[in-house]
Design a protein around this motif. Structure first.
Motif, PDB file in Angstrom:
ATOM      1  N   THR A 231       0.920  -1.027   0.001  1.00  0.00           N
ATOM      2  CA  THR A 231      -0.039   0.033   0.154  1.00  0.00           C
ATOM      3  C   THR A 231       1.052   1.308   0.064  1.00  0.00           C
ATOM      4  OG1 THR A 231      -1.537  -1.015   1.345  1.00  0.00           O
ATOM      5  CG2 THR A 231      -1.750   1.272   1.242  1.00  0.00           C
ATOM      6  N   GLU A 232       0.446   2.099  -0.841  1.00  0.00           N
ATOM      7  CA  GLU A 232       1.583   3.437  -1.116  1.00  0.00           C
ATOM      8  C   GLU A 232       0.617   4.433  -0.858  1.00  0.00           C
ATOM      9  OE1 GLU A 232       3.171   3.496  -4.927  1.00  0.00           O
ATOM     10  OE2 GLU A 232       4.836   2.515  -4.118  1.00  0.00           O
ATOM     11  N   TYR A 233       1.068   5.586  -0.432  1.00  0.00           N
ATOM     12  CA  TYR A 233       0.683   6.821  -0.287  1.00  0.00           C
ATOM     13  C   TYR A 233       1.476   7.836  -0.923  1.00  0.00           C
ATOM     14  CZ  TYR A 233      -2.363   4.745   3.168  1.00  0.00           C
ATOM     15  OH  TYR A 233      -3.290   3.834   3.800  1.00  0.00           O
ATOM     16  N   VAL A 234       0.860   9.170  -1.131  1.00  0.00           N
ATOM     17  CA  VAL A 234       1.651  10.229  -1.637  1.00  0.00           C
ATOM     18  C   VAL A 234       2.609  10.924  -0.467  1.00  0.00           C
ATOM     19  CG1 VAL A 234       1.240  12.580  -2.917  1.00  0.00           C
ATOM     20  CG2 VAL A 234      -0.167  10.664  -3.402  1.00  0.00           C
TER      21      VAL A 234
ATOM     22  N   PRO B  10      10.205  20.506   5.494  1.00  0.00           N
ATOM     23  CA  PRO B  10      11.271  20.094   4.494  1.00  0.00           C
ATOM     24  C   PRO B  10      12.027  19.113   5.278  1.00  0.00           C
ATOM     25  CG  PRO B  10      11.668  22.437   5.126  1.00  0.00           C
ATOM     26  CD  PRO B  10      10.226  22.116   5.524  1.00  0.00           C
ATOM     27  N   THR B  11      12.012  18.927   6.507  1.00  0.00           N
ATOM     28  CA  THR B  11      12.825  18.046   7.123  1.00  0.00           C
ATOM     29  C   THR B  11      12.022  16.688   7.342  1.00  0.00           C
ATOM     30  OG1 THR B  11      12.027  18.525   9.343  1.00  0.00           O
ATOM     31  CG2 THR B  11      13.955  19.791   8.664  1.00  0.00           C
ATOM     32  N   TYR B  12      10.938  16.353   7.152  1.00  0.00           N
ATOM     33  CA  TYR B  12      10.570  15.161   6.970  1.00  0.00           C
ATOM     34  C   TYR B  12       9.250  14.979   5.973  1.00  0.00           C
ATOM     35  CZ  TYR B  12       6.363  17.334   9.759  1.00  0.00           C
ATOM     36  OH  TYR B  12       5.394  17.964   9.968  1.00  0.00           O
ATOM     37  N   TRP B  13       8.929  13.653   5.823  1.00  0.00           N
ATOM     38  CA  TRP B  13       7.805  13.493   4.617  1.00  0.00           C
ATOM     39  C   TRP B  13       6.231  13.351   5.309  1.00  0.00           C
ATOM     40  CZ3 TRP B  13       9.015  13.955  -0.216  1.00  0.00           C
ATOM     41  CH2 TRP B  13      10.262  13.624  -0.701  1.00  0.00           C
ATOM     42  N   GLU B  14       5.326  14.252   4.847  1.00  0.00           N
ATOM     43  CA  GLU B  14       3.972  14.031   5.239  1.00  0.00           C
ATOM     44  C   GLU B  14       3.412  13.119   4.251  1.00  0.00           C
ATOM     45  OE1 GLU B  14       1.063  17.540   4.502  1.00  0.00           O
ATOM     46  OE2 GLU B  14       2.462  18.340   6.226  1.00  0.00           O
ATOM     47  N   VAL B  15       2.567  12.254   4.905  1.00  0.00           N
ATOM     48  CA  VAL B  15       1.760  11.331   4.044  1.00  0.00           C
ATOM     49  C   VAL B  15       0.454  11.939   3.614  1.00  0.00           C
ATOM     50  CG1 VAL B  15       0.794   9.105   4.454  1.00  0.00           C
ATOM     51  CG2 VAL B  15       3.106   9.324   5.529  1.00  0.00           C
ATOM     52  N   GLY B  16       0.191  11.795   2.611  1.00  0.00           N
ATOM     53  CA  GLY B  16      -0.988  12.179   1.894  1.00  0.00           C
ATOM     54  C   GLY B  16      -1.956  11.155   1.316  1.00  0.00           C
ATOM     55  N   ALA B  17      -2.732  11.384   0.304  1.00  0.00           N
ATOM     56  CA  ALA B  17      -3.676  10.290  -0.282  1.00  0.00           C
ATOM     57  C   ALA B  17      -3.239   9.229  -0.455  1.00  0.00           C
ATOM     58  CB  ALA B  17      -4.433  11.099  -1.294  1.00  0.00           C
ATOM     59  N   SER B  18      -3.871   8.011  -0.343  1.00  0.00           N
ATOM     60  CA  SER B  18      -3.541   6.809  -0.765  1.00  0.00           C
ATOM     61  C   SER B  18      -3.334   6.884  -2.234  1.00  0.00           C
ATOM     62  CB  SER B  18      -4.481   5.797  -0.516  1.00  0.00           C
ATOM     63  OG  SER B  18      -4.149   4.629  -0.639  1.00  0.00           O
ATOM     64  N   GLU B  19      -2.034   5.801  -2.706  1.00  0.00           N
ATOM     65  CA  GLU B  19      -2.270   5.755  -4.106  1.00  0.00           C
ATOM     66  C   GLU B  19      -2.684   4.191  -4.492  1.00  0.00           C
ATOM     67  OE1 GLU B  19       1.943   6.451  -4.757  1.00  0.00           O
ATOM     68  OE2 GLU B  19       1.609   8.473  -5.672  1.00  0.00           O
ATOM     69  N   GLY B  20      -3.238   3.798  -3.535  1.00  0.00           N
ATOM     70  CA  GLY B  20      -3.853   2.348  -3.758  1.00  0.00           C
ATOM     71  C   GLY B  20      -2.887   1.147  -3.116  1.00  0.00           C
ATOM     72  N   THR B  21      -3.676   0.177  -3.178  1.00  0.00           N
ATOM     73  CA  THR B  21      -2.950  -1.164  -2.685  1.00  0.00           C
ATOM     74  C   THR B  21      -2.856  -2.325  -3.973  1.00  0.00           C
ATOM     75  OG1 THR B  21      -4.014  -0.649  -0.549  1.00  0.00           O
ATOM     76  CG2 THR B  21      -3.325  -3.119  -1.073  1.00  0.00           C
ATOM     77  N   ASP B  22      -1.712  -2.943  -4.030  1.00  0.00           N
ATOM     78  CA  ASP B  22      -1.363  -3.667  -4.892  1.00  0.00           C
ATOM     79  C   ASP B  22      -0.987  -5.232  -4.180  1.00  0.00           C
ATOM     80  OD1 ASP B  22      -1.739  -2.141  -7.161  1.00  0.00           O
ATOM     81  OD2 ASP B  22       0.176  -1.192  -6.568  1.00  0.00           O
ATOM     82  N   ASN B  23      -1.162  -6.262  -5.100  1.00  0.00           N
ATOM     83  CA  ASN B  23      -1.297  -7.680  -4.392  1.00  0.00           C
ATOM     84  C   ASN B  23      -0.180  -8.224  -5.338  1.00  0.00           C
ATOM     85  OD1 ASN B  23      -2.758  -7.883  -2.150  1.00  0.00           O
ATOM     86  ND2 ASN B  23      -4.623  -7.338  -3.860  1.00  0.00           N
ATOM     87  N   GLY B  24       0.709  -9.290  -5.077  1.00  0.00           N
ATOM     88  CA  GLY B  24       1.499  -9.938  -5.961  1.00  0.00           C
ATOM     89  C   GLY B  24       2.134 -11.110  -5.420  1.00  0.00           C
TER      90      GLY B  24
END
Length: 160
Positions: free
Chosen positions: A83-86, A93-107
């Motif tokens: 599962t990934e997020y934007v 600028p010193t850390y990443w802010e988690v935004g909207a979901s880019e979706g979930t993939d299976n494999g």
């Protein structure tokens, strides 16, 4: 992010998780990397579990208000879910802010000879992984670029 960048990021997430699991199998716990029957865990067994993105290109990834961050789940049966997020650093600028979901993939996933092998949405990759101090580190190059990226996953989410 484009589809290729997301796939590579997911793949590296899986690799990072694999590395963390490898470190976990090397000891550090009360049982020295052995199960209750005193048998050593294999690397594949140590990699099974849920992994959370903690660092991206050296900056912390702080969970959003809902506690969400990029997540990689590696299962014993060789299947995986990513599962990934934007991520953005526009306001911080010193850390990443988690935004909207880019979706979930299976494999599917596997580990051999220091490399993580994944197939997600029909796209196969293999990347080197390293596991050090319970951190699974995955590095690579962006597609069609000489620019590198590094992702670090752990079994726990980053906290301030």
């Amino acid at each position: 992010m484009n589809k290729t960048k997301n796939y590579f990021r997911n793949l590296f997430l899986v690799v990072a998780v694999m590395s963390v699991l490898l470190l976990t199998a090397c000891g550090g716990g009360g049982n020295g990397g052995k199960n209750s029957n005193n048998f050593s865990l294999s690397i594949n067994e140590a990699m099974v579990g849920t992994w959370y993105l903690n660092l991206e290109d050296g900056k912390p990834v702080v969970p959003n208000a809902n506690g969400k961050v990029d997540t990689m789940i590696l299962r014993e049966d060789g299947t995986c879910t990513m599962t990934e997020y934007v991520l953005s650093d526009y306001n911080h600028p010193t850390y990443w802010e988690v935004g909207a979901s880019e979706g979930t993939d299976n494999g599917t996933w596997g580990y051999a000879n220091g490399r993580l092998y994944t197939t997600v949405d029909g796209f196969s990759m293999n990347v080197p992984v390293s596991l050090d101090n319970d951190a699974l580190t995955i590095s690579g190059y962006y597609e069609n670029s000489t620019e590198t990226w590094t992702s670090v996953y752990k079994k726990t989410k980053y906290s301030l």
